[in-house]
Every structure is written in C-alpha cells, then in structure tokens.
Enzyme design. Sequence first.
Site, PDB file in Angstrom:
ATOM      1  N   ASP A 136      55.881  96.398  -1.862  1.00  0.00           N
ATOM      2  CA  ASP A 136      56.938  96.913  -2.701  1.00  0.00           C
ATOM      3  C   ASP A 136      57.668  98.037  -1.972  1.00  0.00           C
ATOM      4  O   ASP A 136      57.036  98.891  -1.357  1.00  0.00           O
ATOM      5  CB  ASP A 136      56.315  97.449  -3.995  1.00  0.00           C
ATOM      6  CG  ASP A 136      57.355  97.744  -5.042  1.00  0.00           C
ATOM      7  OD1 ASP A 136      57.339  97.062  -6.076  1.00  0.00           O
ATOM      8  OD2 ASP A 136      58.179  98.649  -4.812  1.00  0.00           O
TER       9      ASP A 136
ATOM     10  N   ASP B 166      50.866  92.202  -2.436  1.00  0.00           N
ATOM     11  CA  ASP B 166      51.995  92.792  -3.135  1.00  0.00           C
ATOM     12  C   ASP B 166      52.602  93.848  -2.221  1.00  0.00           C
ATOM     13  O   ASP B 166      51.931  94.799  -1.833  1.00  0.00           O
ATOM     14  CB  ASP B 166      51.487  93.426  -4.446  1.00  0.00           C
ATOM     15  CG  ASP B 166      52.609  94.128  -5.194  1.00  0.00           C
ATOM     16  OD1 ASP B 166      53.786  93.937  -4.830  1.00  0.00           O
ATOM     17  OD2 ASP B 166      52.300  94.868  -6.140  1.00  0.00           O
TER      18      ASP B 166
ATOM     19  N   GLU C 221      43.722  82.711 -16.815  1.00  0.00           N
ATOM     20  CA  GLU C 221      44.376  83.685 -17.687  1.00  0.00           C
ATOM     21  C   GLU C 221      45.863  83.815 -17.363  1.00  0.00           C
ATOM     22  O   GLU C 221      46.254  83.977 -16.218  1.00  0.00           O
ATOM     23  CB  GLU C 221      43.745  85.079 -17.550  1.00  0.00           C
ATOM     24  CG  GLU C 221      44.517  86.092 -18.370  1.00  0.00           C
ATOM     25  CD  GLU C 221      44.037  87.534 -18.231  1.00  0.00           C
ATOM     26  OE1 GLU C 221      43.079  87.766 -17.489  1.00  0.00           O
ATOM     27  OE2 GLU C 221      44.644  88.400 -18.879  1.00  0.00           O
TER      28      GLU C 221
END
Lengths: 397, 488
Positions: A107, A105, A44
Amino acid sequence: MVGQYDENLLSDMLPLYYSKYFPVKIFCRWLSCGNSPYPLCNRELSFTLADDVYLRYISISDQKELQTQFQKKCPHKLDIGAVYFAKPSIARHDSVVLARELVFDIDLTDYDEVRTCCKEAKVCEKCWKFMVVACEIIDISLKADFGFQHVLWVFSGRRGIHCWISDYEARILDTPGRGAIADYLCLIMGGENQSKKVHLGNDNLHSSIRRALDVIDIYFEDILNEQEFIGSSDRLKAFLKLIPDDTLRNQVEKRLEKLPESSLERWKNFVAVYDSFSRENGYAMRKMKYLVEEIKIQYCYPRLDINVTKGFNHLLKSPFSIHPKTGKVSIVFKAQNAKNFKLDEVPTIHSLLDDSTAESVEHNNNMKSAVKHFQEFVFSLEKAEAMRRKTDASKNL
Amino acid sequence: MDFNIKRKSTKIVVTGSMVESYPHDLQMYKIPPIEHVTLQEFETLALERVTLLRSLATATTLKGLRAFSEEWKEYILSDLRNQGLKYYARLCEITRCGTTDADLQARRKDHIAHFILRLAYCRNEELRRWFIARELELFKMRFMTMSGEAIDVFFNLNNLSYTNISDEDKTSIITYLRESTPYQNIDNMKFYKVKFFDVLDLVKSRKVFLKDGFAYIPHKDFVSVLSAQFRKHLRQSLAVACQHLGEVEQDERLVCLLKGLHQSYSGNDYSNTKAMVPIESLDSLSIKSFPLCMRQLHEQLRLSHHLKHGGRLQYGLFLKGIGVTLEDSLRFWREEFTKIMDLEKFEKQYSYNVRYNYGKEGSKRNYSPFSCLRIINETVGPGDCHGCPYRHCDVNNLKNRLSGYGIDQQAVHEIIDITKKGHFQVACSKYFDIIHNLDIGLGINHPNQYFEESQKLSKGEIKVDVKREKVNVKIENVEDLEIDDFIE
Ligand code: SF4
Ligand SMILES: [Zn+2]
C-alpha cells in the site's frame, strides 16, 4: 471522470453491478478451487454494508447463493477470508483454519516516508511507479525462487495492490512458512526513529537481492527525477542521515550543497564521491560496502504489510469488489503489464453503468479484459488442481 | 492383521535393551517412554529439565548472548554444572553415540524428561511456544556439536536419506550458490535439494539459494531440515498431548506438579530485588513468610549464633533475594556471630562471605539465590542444617518441628505423608497452605518465590491464579483485534 463518483449512489448501482459485471461464476470457481478438497461453504466471506456495518462469517454454497446474497445485502465491499474446518457461519472463529491463499498487501501509505508527490490516501501516476517496481520484484521472486505458478495480482481499488497465490503448497502453508516468505521478501525494517532502514551487511549479496536491484535500476532514475528525493535542502538533510560514516557524509554534503537542486545530478555526484571514498578507505568501507544499494532499496524496494501475509485469517478485499471510497473496481492485472497500468483507465462502477460518460467504452473494455485475464488464471489453476488430485490419488493407491 | 499389529507393537517396548533403545545422544523423541517411573523421579526429572530449558533462555534473553555462539554454549554448560546437572552438560557438550552406562542413563533421563515436560507445557499456546523454542535450541545446539561419524549414525537411525545434486546441476547454478550460501569453499561442498519449507529458518534469513521452490543446501545446513521436522512433530505432539491431559490428570499429585512447573518459570532468578526488608523484621517474617528450609536456618542461627558454610550461603543469598541490603546483612551476621567470637575474627573470616554473596568479593558475580531444585540436591553433611527439610530431615525430627510450630496433628500427618512419598515441594506447598490458612496448592520451586507469594497474600494482593487468567484473557483480545485491524 472520477470526480463524478458519489458514494451515496453506491447502493443504487451495486445490484446492477453485481448482476451484470461481477464475474460471479468464475469467482466461485476460483474460490472452490482454492478451497479444495473442502466444500465452498467452508470459506469465510465478509460483507461491508452501507454505513460500515460489517458482517463476518458469511458463507455461500454456490454461485446462485452468492448472487442472492449480493442482491439481498448489497455489500459495498467484499472481503475473502480463510477456509475453515466447518462452515464458518456455524463454526465461527474457534474453528480451525485449514487453508488460505498466500497473500501480499502493498500500500502506498507505507511509502509516505519516501514519496514526495502525494501523502496518505492520495495517489498519482508518479508514485504508482513504486507499485510497478513492487509488483515486478515480488512476482519474479514468487515464481523463480518459490516456484509458485498461480500468482494473481489485484488492484486494491485506491492506492495499492494485492497478490493472491493459489498454488496448493501456498494455500496449505502454515504460519511460520508464511512468515518466512514474508521475511525473505522484506528488506526495509525499522520505525519512525530509525533513518536508515536497510542493512545488507558485507557478505555477498543474495541472488534475490541482486535481481531486485536489477529491477529497481530500470526505474530508479525515473523515480528519482519525479520524486526529487534529494532536491530541496530538507530532503538532502534526510538523505545524509542514511550515510553512516561521518567523513563520507561531510564530503557528500559539501559536494551536493553546491549543486543545483536536481536529484539526479546530486545522486550521480554522491555515487562518484562514494566510489572514490571507497577506493581510498578500504577499512571504513566494511560497514558501507553496499551503501548505494541500500539507499536504492530504501527508496524503491517493495514495502510489504507483512502482518497480512503472516496471518492465516486476515481478510483481504476480493478481486472485482468495488472500492467504496473511489468507486473503482479491484481489477486483476498481469504482472508484466503493471508498468502500463494507468489509474484513470481502471473502470469505476459509474463509468461501467452509465454509458454517457466519456470513459464508458474504454472502461467497459478494460473490465472485459480484466475478467478475461481472471478466467485464464482460474482455468490454469483448475488444470493444475486436477493434475494434483490425480497424482495424489495414484499415490494413495 | 491383528497378528501384525501385535508383532509391531512389541517391537516398540523401550524397556528392552538400553543400548537398543538409546543408541545415540541425540533423539527425535518419536516414541514415548513406557517404563514405570516413580513419582519422585518423575518430579526430579521434570524440574531438572525445566532448569535446563531455563538455562537456555537465560543465556539468550538475560545474558544477551548470541544463540549458538561459543559464549552462549559456554554459559549454558557452566550453568548446568553449577546446578548439578552433569548429565545434561554431558549431553550438550559433545553429541556422540557411545554405549557406556553413563551415556545410556543420561539418554534415558533426557527421553523421559522431555515427555514429562510435554504434559506440563501443552496447556496453552504461550507455553507451547516457549517450550518448542527452547527444545529447538537444545536440539540445534546438540546437533551442531556432533562429529561427522555421529551424524552418519544419526541419519541412519532416523531413516534420513538424501542424495546430493549432480556435478552438472551444481555447475549450472554455482554462481548463485556462491552468492547466496553463507559459507566459504562452496566449490568443494556437496549440495542437496530440499523443499523450501523444510528450511524455513534459512529462507527467513536469506541464507540459502532458492530455485523453483527448492532450497540448495550443503551438508551442514541439514540441521535446519531436521529442526524444522522436529518443530513440526513437536507442535503436533503437543496438540495431541493437550487433548489427553484429562487422562493424565486423574492423579491429583501430578496435576499439582505439572501446573506448578510452568509457574516455576517466571524468568525471575531473584538476584536483583527492589524490595527492602529491614533485619528487625526477620524474626516475624521467618514465621509468617519463610519456607521451612529458611525458617530452620534462621532459627538455627538465632539459637547457636553460627551457621556452617552451606547454611550461610543458602540463607545469605535468600536474604539478599528478599531485599536485605548488604549493610544490613553484614550487621545481621555480625550481631549473631560476635556473640560467640570476637569482632576481629568475624571480620577476618566471615564478612568476606557476606560481601561475596552480594558480588563484592571474589569473582564479583551477582549470585542468584538457590532454587528448590538446587537446595534439594545439595549435599548435607554432619553439622549442616541447610538443604530442604523435607528431604534432609528424618521423619521424627520433621514431625516434632512442625508440631512445635503449633500445626495440628492432622496437618502434620498430611505433610509427613507427602514427604514420605518423596514429594518435597508438594509438602512445602502444603505447609504454605497451612501457615496461610488457605487451600491453593501453589507450585513451589524457589524459596524466594514462596516468600513473595506469601508477602503478596499478606499485603492483600490478588492471588496468582487469578492473575494468570487475566493475562490469558488479554491475549485473546489481542488476537481478536488483529483480525479486525487488518481488514483491507
Ligand atoms: S521445597 Fe524449596 S522452599 Fe520448600 S522447604 Fe524445600 S527448599 Fe525450601
Ligand atoms: Zn503521487
């Protein structure tokens, strides 16, 4: 300069960026490799178009189709999802997820509790050091502890970094497996209402924590100086909340109050008070055996968004996608070069396309070396994949 | 080829020798049972295992005991004994490989019940997760109580062979092993090398040394390896079971039972209720909202102004569960009993009982009302009228009673038919439907649940089934949200 970037011009610039700069070929080879043994079209992709129109379940069968889609839809942002049992555009999300790189991830917004130089979307060279520490700690753990070899680091485009692990074992890891790795790497826990977020107990420190502390120690004084964690009286107050023992806290407060507002100076004094306190109060120390380490970790240890790692089918911004707000390219970089990473050296779509800008030459070069690093990464992954398939085949004979 | 397959499959027959089939207390449940089980045994085994699993959950969640601690285990063992599940208490206390008949019977029940629950708990992700978590706790608890000898046998039986790392290898990483393995005397332990994903629970809690994708564990940590395997196997089996549910559910009685089972786990033991029920309403409630067992006790009490100990306990706790206060309860029993005895005798002999039920006397425990399982398994002696009427009344008596309540002959026959097959709770559910003029086939597992469902209906609240669906929908939405929320 970043100031020149104008989001409204993005749609005009992107077609050229995609055809001239985006490494379509190597990108597709990376995805194919990550899909193996399923076809590329089972992966995807998602596009974010102008005005935040968001298209999911896009699939491509080859490089040519990807380029066509790029030119036709001109996505402002490109995300990558999972490998499904069938073509995701047909099967949609009720289809079974088969594989997906293990991703991380990190951040800087998650550091707002500790960083003092910037808040929220802002980022500067000072707080970027947190990312350097995070990258080095996670990278070494993934390789030394978990034995992963294909670890790709990507700048998120604004104020964070992503990590993609393409090893076969990582790609087929199930949700509990991903969760366990995330938990293993996660030391900072607790919400707004908890001041002290790190608890190491009083047993031996796990080898991986010791190693992480070694990395932190390289940068700690630097970061402490720049962030002034305990500089002002407000920050000192916040710092004191991390000390669980009343007596020690009072001693520390008395000593630090009198000192000038230098965090480094105050920190050294804190450690000194702590050391003498621990020599005198053996029993009380049981719950504070690793207080110094705990505070260092709370200030500097990587703060992971573990939901991204645990979820099998979270979408994550693709390498070499443009960050629509900053115009910066999500370049890939080597973990050992993280400490030399300079935010203003990251190519922007503007500086790449407009050779009249001052950074143009430098940024074009940086783009080239990022692509080159990506290539090397993919080549070595392809080699490993070929080996794996060979051994698998011989096993099945 | 064909020939081979045949020979193989005949080997798997479990009905052969019990000793061969069940050589060890601890099983990995790899092979399903293929013997015939009566519907009655099917149901009993299912309910008993739900009770067992619920006991595990209660120990951790309601009682807040640390999983696998001594107190935790203690609580579970005593709970199992209280519930009359001696064979589970036996299996959980010490895991061994004896061959007495009691051993074998317990293992057989354990085996069959586990597989029945797979059918009940494979239906949706929430159920599967709950079931896997509980079965895993059970497995670990039992593994931990195994003696060294039994462990060896277990490893042999399950073809688990591991070789420990060499002394040189160990020496080269000994510092790290000392740092990262949470045990004393590391130096004397043998260490084994397994893939990190075989011991995820140790990885998760940083309780193992990892190097190059391998985890280095001492012998006692093998419980992690096995439970990981067990979890994986169970998850796959549940997925398979879910796909084949249709075949099993050809039989309506099974559908009813299997669906009811999970409803039966509501986490509510009815020991603390917020509702308030005045004793003046008990007569009408007993007709409208009491299950037969309680209606019978109520009528008996009104009729003879007395109940024997078992009845006082069963009915008293039930009343507490529906919201009769201690004061009201005392008044209620006093009013009845003093019709045949003087006040002094009542206060001396019986009020203690009532206060005891409310946790005001004796061990001061807040006793929970009895579940169907408990009631059905009660020993009912002469003069007793507690227990479950479907189980403890003879057919004629039951028939007369039901007819006496004005239930039509057709329906009475239906209930009697179900009862004769030993399907007590299904009969109870039928009775529920008839009284409420409905056809919903509720799974009944607790008299207080029966009462609550009935009250919900009379207050016009939504039916349970509808509710359940709503919850499911919610969960789906959450998943969608998650996906969209974490796009970066
Ligand atoms: S099944 Fe339960 S509620 Fe129904 S009669 Fe028997 S014990 Fe009472
Ligand atoms: Zn900053």
